[in-house]
Design a protein around this motif. Structure first.
Motif, PDB file in Angstrom:
ATOM      1  N   GLU A  63       0.484  -2.260   4.571  1.00  9.69           N
ATOM      2  CA  GLU A  63       1.606  -2.709   5.390  1.00  9.69           C
ATOM      3  C   GLU A  63       1.313  -4.067   6.010  1.00  9.69           C
ATOM      4  O   GLU A  63       2.163  -4.961   6.033  1.00  9.69           O
ATOM      5  CB  GLU A  63       1.898  -1.689   6.503  1.00  9.69           C
ATOM      6  N   GLY A 115       8.338   7.000   1.881  1.00  5.60           N
ATOM      7  CA  GLY A 115       7.170   7.773   1.477  1.00  5.60           C
ATOM      8  C   GLY A 115       7.184   9.167   2.091  1.00  5.60           C
ATOM      9  O   GLY A 115       6.873  10.167   1.433  1.00  5.60           O
ATOM     10  N   PHE A 137       7.125   3.539   4.645  1.00  6.72           N
ATOM     11  CA  PHE A 137       6.769   4.612   5.565  1.00  6.72           C
ATOM     12  C   PHE A 137       7.837   5.709   5.527  1.00  6.72           C
ATOM     13  O   PHE A 137       7.535   6.876   5.265  1.00  6.72           O
ATOM     14  CB  PHE A 137       6.592   4.060   6.978  1.00  6.72           C
ATOM     15  N   ARG A 189       0.748  11.692  10.262  1.00  2.04           N
ATOM     16  CA  ARG A 189       0.470  10.393  10.836  1.00  2.04           C
ATOM     17  C   ARG A 189       1.129  10.234  12.199  1.00  2.04           C
ATOM     18  O   ARG A 189       0.539   9.761  13.138  1.00  2.04           O
ATOM     19  CB  ARG A 189       0.994   9.354   9.871  1.00  2.04           C
ATOM     20  N   ILE A 226      -4.504   7.077   5.091  1.00  4.23           N
ATOM     21  CA  ILE A 226      -3.682   6.523   6.172  1.00  4.23           C
ATOM     22  C   ILE A 226      -4.134   5.102   6.481  1.00  4.23           C
ATOM     23  O   ILE A 226      -3.322   4.198   6.683  1.00  4.23           O
ATOM     24  CB  ILE A 226      -3.757   7.429   7.420  1.00  4.23           C
ATOM     25  N   SER A 255      -2.875   2.785   3.920  1.00  3.14           N
ATOM     26  CA  SER A 255      -1.459   2.550   4.156  1.00  3.14           C
ATOM     27  C   SER A 255      -1.258   1.425   5.179  1.00  3.14           C
ATOM     28  O   SER A 255      -0.475   0.499   4.970  1.00  3.14           O
ATOM     29  CB  SER A 255      -0.821   3.860   4.634  1.00  3.14           C
ATOM     30  N   ASN A 295      -1.902  11.204  -0.895  1.00  2.92           N
ATOM     31  CA  ASN A 295      -2.151   9.764  -0.882  1.00  2.92           C
ATOM     32  C   ASN A 295      -1.100   9.060  -0.025  1.00  2.92           C
ATOM     33  O   ASN A 295      -0.097   8.566  -0.527  1.00  2.92           O
ATOM     34  CB  ASN A 295      -2.120   9.246  -2.321  1.00  2.92           C
ATOM     35  N   PHE A 296      -1.357   8.988   1.292  1.00  2.24           N
ATOM     36  CA  PHE A 296      -0.355   8.429   2.195  1.00  2.24           C
ATOM     37  C   PHE A 296      -0.080   6.952   1.940  1.00  2.24           C
ATOM     38  O   PHE A 296       0.903   6.407   2.440  1.00  2.24           O
ATOM     39  CB  PHE A 296      -0.758   8.660   3.652  1.00  2.24           C
ATOM     40  N   ALA A 297      -0.947   6.291   1.193  1.00  4.63           N
ATOM     41  CA  ALA A 297      -0.704   4.879   0.907  1.00  4.63           C
ATOM     42  C   ALA A 297       0.347   4.704  -0.183  1.00  4.63           C
ATOM     43  O   ALA A 297       0.792   3.601  -0.456  1.00  4.63           O
ATOM     44  CB  ALA A 297      -2.004   4.203   0.498  1.00  4.63           C
ATOM     45  N   HIS A 298       0.766   5.818  -0.808  1.00  2.12           N
ATOM     46  CA  HIS A 298       1.637   5.707  -1.973  1.00  2.12           C
ATOM     47  C   HIS A 298       2.992   5.088  -1.629  1.00  2.12           C
ATOM     48  O   HIS A 298       3.531   4.283  -2.393  1.00  2.12           O
ATOM     49  CB  HIS A 298       1.817   7.082  -2.605  1.00  2.12           C
ATOM     50  N   ASP A 302       3.598   2.862   0.477  1.00  2.78           N
ATOM     51  CA  ASP A 302       3.444   1.416   0.628  1.00  2.78           C
ATOM     52  C   ASP A 302       3.250   0.726  -0.714  1.00  2.78           C
ATOM     53  O   ASP A 302       3.619  -0.436  -0.872  1.00  2.78           O
ATOM     54  CB  ASP A 302       2.288   1.126   1.574  1.00  2.78           C
TER      55      ASP A 302
END
Lengths: 421, 303
Positions: free
Chosen positions: B118, B234, B231, A3, B111, B114, B36-39, B41
């Motif tokens: 946020e 994670g 962020f 990211r 992403i 995420s 799972n980049f939202a994890h 959050d």
């Protein structure tokens, strides 16, 4: 990780686009500028001509509580100047821009805000920013454009002094466009060291947030505290966005300090550090910082008690010259003044006085940015709530007064003030 | 020696939180090969839910007796359930349609999710750090030469209980067997009559529940929360999952505790500004020596 890389790539792409856009805007603003200087010459237009004052502050996020009360101080002074009337029947308006991105003051956003202001030819002066790292990004831009900039609170030494300041003025070395009504970090660090030793705290551990403001403040405190006979147990820097300070504080607890000094702001770590001091056996140890932490109770809650901080301003409540301001502020906003409201009011007063003088000098025509800047630099004994303000050649105030506060039951309590000349 | 043990306890507590989040990354990766980049959050959302529940119950300070038990249980279970449901919802709305799309599509979507989470949290509670009520009485116990606080015990105990029960669930229950089958070969599992959609949804539910527990624990442990915490945490937890061998449950736990302890010792010996550098340097070294992570084996069993 993926990211972060994506974001920076996007930023690069945007900045290329932005440069092209900025070039266009510049061209447009030159055209617009020549147009608007001829407009007041037409004379009998019914609507008053407008002069804008740009305001750049953190108005959302972690710094918003101090940002808002600072903004209010500025707006009050500008409203009063309008009510009194300006020469040439000009009217003052503001362009308010927020430099916080996702809750934290951002130098990049500050620069983008300043460019927006410069693109509008009716903006003749700007107030702000609140934070030193934002100021250090903005100064090259205002310096290059010759736009007078007055900050109520950016205290880092390098903004006005020494080689750092010379670097910031590289585009236009002969001219200084940045002024501030507060004093500097070095004086704040010195004052904090003097207060600490006066209270009998002999052994200090220093932490800073590695930002322009925090690092300067911590270094000056370290130097002065040691020079005056105090013992420095250690000095640590913290990483951005850290949540866990327990390891650091466990290490500090083993050195048995009388005082932990923090260079930084509530949002960069002061709040969490103060809170976690209680979990690591340091709850009874004094915690001290500069003017970045008056709002520490918003994060640390009841554990904020026992925090000490300096303000690069006199205690407005104690100054006779401030009483009228405090009354007017409370009547307008139904709230007590914030830590930098009086400074903000003073900064806006300096700007409005300079604009008035510039209008008179231009024989009631629209003054240029250069004329306003010249008047700001000449500021002498403008009577403000924080005392008479005059600037030296660097853009600093001539008579700096600092004060010390502590937090008791979640409220700031004034302790002492000193005048450093 | 005393300080060494104290730092070890700090590191284990921090590692417990990382481990709880890391399991979510590793399970989801194991079953749908999605990071799972939202994890992270969802984890922050857990502390927001706990805070909202405690506020609604009127808990502002230290609690005692039955009130303590009821409030803490409601807050913990509430946060876990809400986060579990959010996890399922995210999978249903954002990821399911992309299950057969090229791998980058769901990654970018993650992403995006995420950022959405946020900003929802920022809109909900504002962007300043929030104080979390200090509900737990916090006596310290002397364990030999080192003192351990109640909060630290709670963090570690909750993390261990959650992980052990999860391990038992995955290795013993029928649903666990279905999860392992889907992880090995989704097509074959489908042909054998396993409801793949349901199995994947359950995976996201469990990951969300653990993140919710982690969120509650972090609120109690730090007495504060912030919409952007997920962020940083994670990223560390994802690192923990990779360090342990992504897709491997005991690996995620080992990775989480290792990273907590490394971070704590790095702060102690090298200073706070070096903690992140040390963690990631060690990750790089481990991946050079063992590309599949500490416990990652090149077998096909991934959950």
């Amino acid at each position: 990780m993926a990211r972060g890389a994506g974001q920076s790539r996007m930023a690069m792409h945007l900045s290329r686009k932005f440069r092209a856009l900025a070039a266009l805007l510049c061209a447009a603003s030159v055209a617009a500028c020549s147009h608007s200087t001829s407009a007041p010459g037409a004379g009998a237009s019914p609507a008053p001509a407008v002069i804008k004052i740009g305001i750049d502050l953190p108005l959302s996020g972690a710094d918003a509580s101090v940002g808002r009360s600072t903004l209010n101080g500025m707006l009050l002074a500008i409203a009063q100047a309008n009510a009194k009337g300006l020469p040439g029947k000009f009217k003052l308006e503001t362009m308010q821009l927020d430099d916080a991105v996702q809750g934290v003051h951002s130098p990049e956003q500050g620069v983008s805000n300043v460019k927006t202001m410069i693109a509008d030819p009716s903006v003749l002066a700007m107030l702000g920013p609140y934070n030193s790292n934002v100021a250090s990004a903005e100064i090259p831009v205002t310096n290059g454009a010759g736009l007078a900039q007055i900050s109520p609170s950016a205290v880092s030494d390098g903004l006005t002094l020494g080689a750092d300041a010379a670097t910031l003025r590289r585009d236009n070395p002969a001219q200084n466009a940045f002024f501030r009504v507060c004093t500097t970090d070095s004086r704040q660090g010195s004052a904090a060291a003097a207060f600490a030793l006066k209270f009998g705290w002999k052994k200090a551990y220093i932490i800073d947030d590695d930002e322009t403001y925090g690092l300067d403040l911590a270094n000056v405190f370290e130097h002065d505290f040691a020079a005056k006979g105090g013992t420095i147990l250690g000095h640590d820097h913290i990483a951005k966005n850290t949540q866990d300070f327990k390891s650091l504080l466990t290490k500090i607890a083993a050195t048995k300090p009388d005082l932990i000094f923090f260079g930084g702001t509530t949002s960069t770590g002061a709040g969490l550090i103060r809170q976690q001091m209680f979990d690591t056996g340091l709850g009874k140890v004094a915690f001290m910082g500069g003017d970045g932490i008056p709002d520490i109770a918003t994060v640390a809650g009841p554990r904020a008690d026992g925090t000490y901080y300096t303000l690069a301003a006199p205690n407005a409540q104690k100054l006779p010259s401030a009483q009228a301001f405090i009354k007017a502020y409370e009547a307008a906003y139904h709230k007590p003044i914030g830590p930098y409201s009086a400074n903000a009011y003073a900064a806006a007063q300096v700007a409005t006085v300079a604009i008035e003088h510039a209008i008179v000098a231009a024989k009631d025509a629209m003054p240029t940015r250069a004329q306003v800047l010249a008047q700001v630099a000449k500021t002498t004994d403008v009577r403000t709530p924080i005392g008479p303000i005059s600037f030296d050649a660097n853009g600093d105030v001539r008579q700096p007064v600092l004060s010390l506060y502590t937090i008791k039951n979640g409220k700031p309590v004034f302790l002492d003030q000193i005048n450093l000349k | 020696m005393h300080e060494f043990l104290a730092q070890l306890v700090n590191g284990i507590s921090l590692g417990g939180i990382y481990a709880l989040i890391a399991i979510g990354y590793t399970m989801v990766y194991g079953i749908v090969e999605l990071i799972n980049f939202a994890h992270g959050d969802v984890y922050t959302l857990g502390s927001f839910f706990s805070l909202a529940i405690l506020t609604a119950l009127g808990a502002t300070g230290e609690l005692h007796g039955s009130v303590l038990v009821i409030d803490v249980a409601l807050s913990l279970v509430g946060a876990a359930v809400c986060c579990g449901l959010i996890g399922v919802l995210i999978e249903r709305l954002a990821y399911r349609r992309l299950r057969n799309a090229p791998r980058l599509a769901p990654l970018i979507t993650a992403i995006g999710v995420s950022f959405i989470l946020e900003n929802v949290m920022q809109a909900w509670k504002g962007s300043a750090p929030l104080p979390f009520p200090d509900v737990l009485p916090n006596p310290t116990f002397a364990l030999g030469p080192v003192s351990v606080s109640m909060q630290q015990l709670v963090v570690v105990a909750l993390a261990l209980v959650a992980m052990v029960s999860l391990q038992i669930f995955v290795s013993r229950s029928k649903t666990g067997k279905a999860m392992r089958a889907v992880a090995q070969d989704r097509q074959a599992a489908l042909l054998m009559g396993i409801d793949v959609n349901r199995t994947i949804a359950i995976t996201f539910l469990i990951a969300g529940v653990l993140a919710g527990i982690g969120g509650f624990v972090s609120g109690v442990y730090y007495q504060s929360t912030w919409f952007l915490n997920g962020f940083g945490a994670g990223l560390k937890a994802f690192t923990a999952a990779v360090l342990g061998g992504i897709g491997n449950l005991p690996g995620a736990m080992l990775g989480g505790f290792s990273i907590g302890i490394i971070e704590s010792f790095a702060t102690w010996k090298l200073g706070g500004q070096w903690s992140n550098v040390t963690v990631f340097a060690i990750l790089v070294i481990v991946l050079i020596v063992r590309p599949s992570g500490l416990l990652g084996r090149r077998t096909q069993e991934k959950v």
